[in-house]
Design a protein around this motif. Structure first.
Motif, PDB file in Angstrom:
ATOM      1  N   VAL A 168       0.852  -1.195   0.000  1.00  0.00           N
ATOM      2  CA  VAL A 168       0.000   0.000   0.000  1.00  0.00           C
ATOM      3  C   VAL A 168       0.889   1.247   0.000  1.00  0.00           C
ATOM      4  CG1 VAL A 168      -1.801   1.277   1.215  1.00  0.00           C
ATOM      5  CG2 VAL A 168      -1.820  -1.237   1.235  1.00  0.00           C
ATOM      6  N   PRO A 169       1.011   1.913  -1.154  1.00  0.00           N
ATOM      7  CA  PRO A 169       1.797   3.159  -1.194  1.00  0.00           C
ATOM      8  C   PRO A 169       0.917   4.355  -0.875  1.00  0.00           C
ATOM      9  CG  PRO A 169       1.200   2.504  -3.426  1.00  0.00           C
ATOM     10  CD  PRO A 169       0.559   1.507  -2.491  1.00  0.00           C
ATOM     11  N   VAL A 170       1.480   5.332  -0.162  1.00  0.00           N
ATOM     12  CA  VAL A 170       0.729   6.551   0.144  1.00  0.00           C
ATOM     13  C   VAL A 170       1.671   7.740   0.044  1.00  0.00           C
ATOM     14  CG1 VAL A 170       1.094   6.085   2.609  1.00  0.00           C
ATOM     15  CG2 VAL A 170      -0.560   7.804   1.925  1.00  0.00           C
ATOM     16  N   ASN A 171       1.232   8.758  -0.669  1.00  0.00           N
ATOM     17  CA  ASN A 171       1.998   9.999  -0.767  1.00  0.00           C
ATOM     18  C   ASN A 171       1.567  10.900   0.383  1.00  0.00           C
ATOM     19  OD1 ASN A 171       3.047  12.561  -1.366  1.00  0.00           O
ATOM     20  ND2 ASN A 171       3.008  12.157  -3.557  1.00  0.00           N
ATOM     21  N   CYS A 172       2.424  11.014   1.392  1.00  0.00           N
ATOM     22  CA  CYS A 172       2.066  11.753   2.608  1.00  0.00           C
ATOM     23  C   CYS A 172       1.812  13.238   2.337  1.00  0.00           C
ATOM     24  CB  CYS A 172       3.163  11.599   3.660  1.00  0.00           C
ATOM     25  SG  CYS A 172       3.414   9.884   4.187  1.00  0.00           S
ATOM     26  N   GLY A 173       2.416  13.765   1.270  1.00  0.00           N
ATOM     27  CA  GLY A 173       2.239  15.182   0.971  1.00  0.00           C
ATOM     28  C   GLY A 173       0.960  15.476   0.222  1.00  0.00           C
ATOM     29  N   ALA A 174       0.233  14.421  -0.208  1.00  0.00           N
ATOM     30  CA  ALA A 174      -0.966  14.639  -1.020  1.00  0.00           C
ATOM     31  C   ALA A 174      -2.256  14.537  -0.208  1.00  0.00           C
ATOM     32  CB  ALA A 174      -1.001  13.619  -2.156  1.00  0.00           C
ATOM     33  N   ILE A 175      -2.149  14.227   1.100  1.00  0.00           N
ATOM     34  CA  ILE A 175      -3.340  14.074   1.934  1.00  0.00           C
ATOM     35  C   ILE A 175      -3.575  15.358   2.722  1.00  0.00           C
ATOM     36  CG2 ILE A 175      -4.455  12.717   3.743  1.00  0.00           C
ATOM     37  CD1 ILE A 175      -2.575  10.430   3.076  1.00  0.00           C
ATOM     38  N   PRO A 176      -4.743  15.971   2.626  1.00  0.00           N
ATOM     39  CA  PRO A 176      -5.025  17.172   3.438  1.00  0.00           C
ATOM     40  C   PRO A 176      -4.866  16.852   4.914  1.00  0.00           C
ATOM     41  CG  PRO A 176      -6.722  16.841   1.755  1.00  0.00           C
ATOM     42  CD  PRO A 176      -5.867  15.620   1.743  1.00  0.00           C
ATOM     43  N   SER A 177      -4.282  17.775   5.672  1.00  0.00           N
ATOM     44  CA  SER A 177      -3.968  17.515   7.078  1.00  0.00           C
ATOM     45  C   SER A 177      -5.198  17.139   7.902  1.00  0.00           C
ATOM     46  CB  SER A 177      -3.272  18.734   7.701  1.00  0.00           C
ATOM     47  OG  SER A 177      -4.094  19.888   7.573  1.00  0.00           O
ATOM     48  N   GLU A 178      -6.364  17.728   7.562  1.00  0.00           N
ATOM     49  CA  GLU A 178      -7.564  17.438   8.359  1.00  0.00           C
ATOM     50  C   GLU A 178      -8.098  16.023   8.101  1.00  0.00           C
ATOM     51  OE1 GLU A 178      -8.910  19.661   4.619  1.00  0.00           O
ATOM     52  OE2 GLU A 178      -7.263  19.777   6.079  1.00  0.00           O
ATOM     53  N   LEU A 179      -7.644  15.383   7.022  1.00  0.00           N
ATOM     54  CA  LEU A 179      -8.119  14.030   6.704  1.00  0.00           C
ATOM     55  C   LEU A 179      -7.092  12.947   7.030  1.00  0.00           C
ATOM     56  CD1 LEU A 179      -9.840  14.630   3.227  1.00  0.00           C
ATOM     57  CD2 LEU A 179     -10.925  14.486   5.478  1.00  0.00           C
ATOM     58  N   MET A 180      -5.925  13.351   7.503  1.00  0.00           N
ATOM     59  CA  MET A 180      -4.833  12.389   7.661  1.00  0.00           C
ATOM     60  C   MET A 180      -5.159  11.259   8.628  1.00  0.00           C
ATOM     61  SD  MET A 180      -1.109  14.114   7.406  1.00  0.00           S
ATOM     62  CE  MET A 180      -0.438  14.445   5.760  1.00  0.00           C
ATOM     63  N   GLY A 219      -8.498   5.004   9.580  1.00  0.00           N
ATOM     64  CA  GLY A 219      -9.895   4.701   9.334  1.00  0.00           C
ATOM     65  C   GLY A 219     -10.831   5.498  10.228  1.00  0.00           C
ATOM     66  N   HIS A 220     -12.132   5.371   9.991  1.00  0.00           N
ATOM     67  CA  HIS A 220     -13.107   6.057  10.840  1.00  0.00           C
ATOM     68  C   HIS A 220     -14.378   5.229  10.951  1.00  0.00           C
ATOM     69  CE1 HIS A 220     -14.194   7.804   6.757  1.00  0.00           C
ATOM     70  NE2 HIS A 220     -15.366   7.329   7.164  1.00  0.00           N
ATOM     71  N   ARG A 221     -15.140   5.528  12.019  1.00  0.00           N
ATOM     72  CA  ARG A 221     -16.426   4.871  12.240  1.00  0.00           C
ATOM     73  C   ARG A 221     -17.548   5.742  11.700  1.00  0.00           C
ATOM     74  NH1 ARG A 221     -16.242   0.790  15.981  1.00  0.00           N
ATOM     75  NH2 ARG A 221     -18.242   0.262  14.990  1.00  0.00           N
ATOM     76  N   LYS A 222     -18.618   5.095  11.307  1.00  0.00           N
ATOM     77  CA  LYS A 222     -19.790   5.806  10.805  1.00  0.00           C
ATOM     78  C   LYS A 222     -20.270   6.835  11.822  1.00  0.00           C
ATOM     79  CE  LYS A 222     -24.549   4.925   9.276  1.00  0.00           C
ATOM     80  NZ  LYS A 222     -25.573   3.869   9.019  1.00  0.00           N
ATOM     81  N   GLY A 223     -20.498   8.056  11.358  1.00  0.00           N
ATOM     82  CA  GLY A 223     -21.012   9.114  12.211  1.00  0.00           C
ATOM     83  C   GLY A 223     -19.970   9.819  13.058  1.00  0.00           C
ATOM     84  N   SER A 224     -18.687   9.471  12.893  1.00  0.00           N
ATOM     85  CA  SER A 224     -17.647  10.086  13.730  1.00  0.00           C
ATOM     86  C   SER A 224     -17.387  11.541  13.362  1.00  0.00           C
ATOM     87  CB  SER A 224     -16.355   9.276  13.648  1.00  0.00           C
ATOM     88  OG  SER A 224     -15.918   9.160  12.301  1.00  0.00           O
ATOM     89  N   PHE A 225     -17.756  11.943  12.149  1.00  0.00           N
ATOM     90  CA  PHE A 225     -17.651  13.340  11.734  1.00  0.00           C
ATOM     91  C   PHE A 225     -18.588  13.548  10.551  1.00  0.00           C
ATOM     92  CE2 PHE A 225     -14.161  10.997   9.729  1.00  0.00           C
ATOM     93  CZ  PHE A 225     -14.361  11.269   8.382  1.00  0.00           C
ATOM     94  N   SER A 226     -18.821  14.788  10.210  1.00  0.00           N
ATOM     95  CA  SER A 226     -19.721  15.101   9.102  1.00  0.00           C
ATOM     96  C   SER A 226     -19.199  14.478   7.809  1.00  0.00           C
ATOM     97  CB  SER A 226     -19.832  16.629   8.938  1.00  0.00           C
ATOM     98  OG  SER A 226     -20.646  16.954   7.839  1.00  0.00           O
ATOM     99  N   GLY A 227     -20.025  13.702   7.159  1.00  0.00           N
ATOM    100  CA  GLY A 227     -19.617  13.038   5.918  1.00  0.00           C
ATOM    101  C   GLY A 227     -19.206  11.595   6.109  1.00  0.00           C
TER     102      GLY A 227
END
Length: 446
Positions: free
Chosen positions: A189-201, A207-215
């Protein structure tokens, strides 16, 4: 019926030896035990083993000594170190010495079984060389050395920091380490760390659970969960913000992650490979990168040489690229005129192999009669554009590479004018000596 595989256990505690023997026996493996370094060396001389599990502290020596002994005499035998809980420095030293992986006391039996299964899937030393040769082209000394290091690192679970300039092939090297190792059948699994917005990192990594934030309309696994059992490649890791570096360090240390909005941690088994074109030492000195994370990621550093350090490979690489461009067209591959080849060998390639590929693709399209002349490469035009200070924007494929090329030319000019006196060259460019030294290393001029 195939013979059962053999595992050597080296520990002076009878309870530990018995626990390991029972566990290995249930895995249909033959276990041989030694109480100290001397007994282990004697057994290694009499039997052929597929794996060795050794305690760090032995009555007559250390596990590190045994790792080094096996590396020298029986390199086909992977060694896993058993260390006291919290002895991270010891574990890292073992990995640097050539150990396959490590376990901490008290031994987690599930983790032990995973480690043993993984170690026994290892190919023989050198067995990956043919596949690496096909993917990593070039017969120069730097490339032969790089292939040997990849073959060796594929037999380890140590975190590897892959350093090198943009376009030099760092992700390919990471893929080869993964594909030639025991995790090859599991995800890369490759990931470009510079391409992910900081608020989504945090959500992207853990990962996230359903309903943990808007969207968040459903549960979503993160990159660590996606790479479970395989390899997570963190490209441009120096671009991670400091807050995310703290969370990444904890995930690596605990081998577990907690998704955003989740209550329980999930155990993850991933090998971490990372890369960046930046100088991580300088990033640590500038306090932009955490020193504790740096030591955790940089257990072993693997440097990918820039193309200018292996000019003898340019002809091989160019021929391969041109054949690939011609594949499927029904036409023969274009040929490089000798003068074009000499021009390529004289060029510094700030964008490395990626720049060579882009250059040949453009020349392949523009050339006449399937022959690429020096003029088709447009090397002189590009240089002239940079020197006049009026760059042609249509010829800038990558702004970062272009700026690095300009920086390199100015520094080289200052060095030549000062007869390679670095202090004087730094003064001429109005740089501190420390900044000059960093730039020289970053640009491969040191």
């Amino acid at each position: 019926m195939s013979p059962r595989q053999k595992v050597l256990i080296v520990d002076d505690e009878p309870d530990i030896r018995e626990l390991l023997e029972i566990t290995l026996g249930r895995m249909k493996l033959d276990a041989f035990s030694a109480r100290n370094l001397g007994e282990a060396q004697a057994l290694l001389g009499r039997e052929t083993f597929d794996l060795c599990l050794t305690d760090m502290r032995l009555p007559d020596g250390t596990g590190l000594e045994l790792v080094q002994y096996i590396q020298q005499r029986y390199p086909q035998v992977p060694v896993a170190m058993i260390t006291a809980y919290g002895s991270l420095e010891t574990a890292i030293n073992a990995l640097k010495a050539g150990a396959f992986d490590f376990l901490t006391k008290p031994v987690d039996l599930a983790r032990l079984r995973e480690l043993v299964t993984s170690a026994l899937r290892l190919p023989a030393p050198g067995g990956a060389s043919t596949a690496i040769d096909r993917r990593l082209l070039g017969d120069s000394l730097p490339m032969r050395s790089l292939r040997k290091q990849i073959d060796k690192l594929a037999r380890s679970q140590a975190p590897v920091y892959i350093s090198g300039e943009s376009g030099s092939g760092k992700e390919l090297v990471a893929r080869l380490i993964h594909e030639q190792g025991p995790r090859a059948s599991r995800p890369f699994v490759p990931v470009n760390c510079g391409a992910i917005p900081s608020e989504l990192m945090e959500s992207e990594f853990f990962g996230h659970r359903k309903g943990s934030f808007s969207g968040a309309i459903e549960d979503k696994p993160g990159l660590f969960q996606a790479a479970h059992g395989g390899t997570l490649f963190l490209d441009e890791v120096a671009d991670l913000p400091l807050a995310m570096q703290v969370k990444l360090l904890r995930a690596i240390q605990e081998k577990a992650v907690r998704s955003v909005g989740g209550q329980q941690e999930t155990v993850v088994d991933v090998r971490i490979l990372c890369a960046t074109h930046k100088d991580l030492d300088a990033e640590v000195s500038a306090e932009r990168f955490r020193q504790d994370l740096y030591y955790r990621l940089n257990v072993i550093e693997l440097r990918v040489p820039p193309l200018r350090e292996r000019r003898d490979d340019i002809e091989t690489l160019a021929s391969h690229v041109l054949k690939r461009l011609a594949a499927g067209t029904g036409h023969p591959a274009a040929k490089l005129h000798p003068q074009a080849l000499e021009a390529l060998k004289g060029y510094r390639f700030p964008g490395n192999v990626r720049e060579l590929e882009n250059m040949l693709e453009r020349a392949h399209t523009l050339c006449e009669n399937k022959q690429i002349d020096a003029g088709d490469l447009r090397l002189a035009e590009g240089n002239c554009a940079a020197e006049t200070g009026v760059p042609d924007l249509t010829r800038i494929d990558n702004l970062e590479d272009y700026l690095e090329n300009v920086e390199r030319k100015l520094i080289l000019q200052a060095l030549e004018e000062t007869r390679w006196n670095r202090t004087a060259a730094a003064q001429r460019l109005n740089l501190s000596f420390r900044s000059m030294r960093y730039r020289l290393k970053k640009l491969g001029l040191d």
